[in-house]
Motif scaffolding. Structure first.
Motif, PDB file in Angstrom:
ATOM      1  N   ARG A 216     -20.496 -14.789  -9.177  1.00 22.95           N
ATOM      2  CA  ARG A 216     -20.009 -16.017  -9.813  1.00 22.95           C
ATOM      3  C   ARG A 216     -21.185 -16.760 -10.433  1.00 22.95           C
ATOM      4  O   ARG A 216     -22.227 -16.902  -9.806  1.00 22.95           O
ATOM      5  CB  ARG A 216     -19.351 -16.916  -8.777  1.00 22.95           C
ATOM      6  N   PRO A 217     -20.997 -17.263 -11.652  1.00 20.91           N
ATOM      7  CA  PRO A 217     -22.076 -18.082 -12.230  1.00 20.91           C
ATOM      8  C   PRO A 217     -22.150 -19.420 -11.508  1.00 20.91           C
ATOM      9  O   PRO A 217     -21.134 -19.941 -11.048  1.00 20.91           O
ATOM     10  CB  PRO A 217     -21.650 -18.261 -13.681  1.00 20.91           C
TER      11      PRO A 217
ATOM     12  N   GLY B 266     -19.902 -23.028 -14.704  1.00 18.83           N
ATOM     13  CA  GLY B 266     -18.877 -22.362 -15.487  1.00 18.83           C
ATOM     14  C   GLY B 266     -17.865 -21.694 -14.581  1.00 18.83           C
ATOM     15  O   GLY B 266     -17.816 -21.931 -13.382  1.00 18.83           O
TER      16      GLY B 266
ATOM     17  N   PRO C   1     -25.407 -18.135 -15.419  1.00 16.96           N
ATOM     18  CA  PRO C   1     -24.376 -17.724 -16.367  1.00 16.96           C
ATOM     19  C   PRO C   1     -25.003 -16.930 -17.518  1.00 16.96           C
ATOM     20  O   PRO C   1     -26.113 -17.212 -17.941  1.00 16.96           O
ATOM     21  CB  PRO C   1     -23.776 -19.042 -16.854  1.00 16.96           C
ATOM     22  N   SER C   2     -24.263 -15.917 -17.975  1.00 25.12           N
ATOM     23  CA  SER C   2     -24.802 -15.057 -19.017  1.00 25.12           C
ATOM     24  C   SER C   2     -23.668 -14.457 -19.835  1.00 25.12           C
ATOM     25  O   SER C   2     -22.798 -13.778 -19.286  1.00 25.12           O
ATOM     26  CB  SER C   2     -25.635 -13.938 -18.381  1.00 25.12           C
TER      27      SER C   2
ATOM     28  N   ARG D 201     -21.422 -11.145 -18.923  1.00 26.56           N
ATOM     29  CA  ARG D 201     -19.955 -11.088 -18.946  1.00 26.56           C
ATOM     30  C   ARG D 201     -19.474  -9.837 -19.681  1.00 26.56           C
ATOM     31  O   ARG D 201     -18.442  -9.269 -19.344  1.00 26.56           O
ATOM     32  CB  ARG D 201     -19.369 -12.328 -19.604  1.00 26.56           C
TER      33      ARG D 201
END
Length: 149
Positions: A64-65, A68, A102-103, A107
């Protein structure tokens, strides 16, 4: 001339003492972390072996980020140990924290997650009720078997 200046200078002596104190505390924290890792690594490895022996199938883990929504595919198979899926044990018997940066690329293509040292107290410093001893968490997860969310 040294960075600390004149050894008789009071300010230089305080800086030197502060640096020595910081180095001492950093080294002590590293020793404590290494000792904790030596205690927890066998627990995590035994958990993975017990899950395999119990016939609980591993799953491809998702991370999980930390900001987000959604999840990202990882290159690790294992068993989630927390209901919020923020920590897991891999089939390799290693501990994985599944909270990542997050990326967009991640994803699309998935991400690599490195193992880390398991803490003796999982969730320490978190919200009330989030903290649980590692041995208790692993025992409860093993007892849940395949019936784990």
């Amino acid at each position: 001339m040294s960075v600390d200046g004149d050894p008789t200078d009071a300010a230089a002596q305080r800086r030197r003492q502060a640096r020595e104190n910081a180095e001492y505390h950093h080294a002590a924290a590293q020793r404590a972390a290494q000792a904790e890792a030596r205690r927890t690594a066998p627990m995590v490895a035994e958990f993975a072996a017990a899950m395999r022996a119990a016939g609980v199938e591993p799953t491809r883990l998702r991370a999980r980020p930390y900001s987000g929504s959604g999840t990202l595919r990882t290159d690790v198979e294992g068993w989630y140990v927390r209901r919020d899926h923020r920590a897991a044990v891999g089939t390799d018997g290693r501990w994985y924290v599944l909270v990542v940066a997050p990326s967009l690329r991640g994803r699309l293509t998935g991400i690599h997650v490195d193992p880390s040292d398991a803490p003796l107290q999982v969730g320490a410093g978190g919200r009330d009720g989030d903290s649980v001893a590692l041995d208790v968490l692993l025992r409860l997860r093993l007892e849940a078997g395949a019936d784990f969310p």
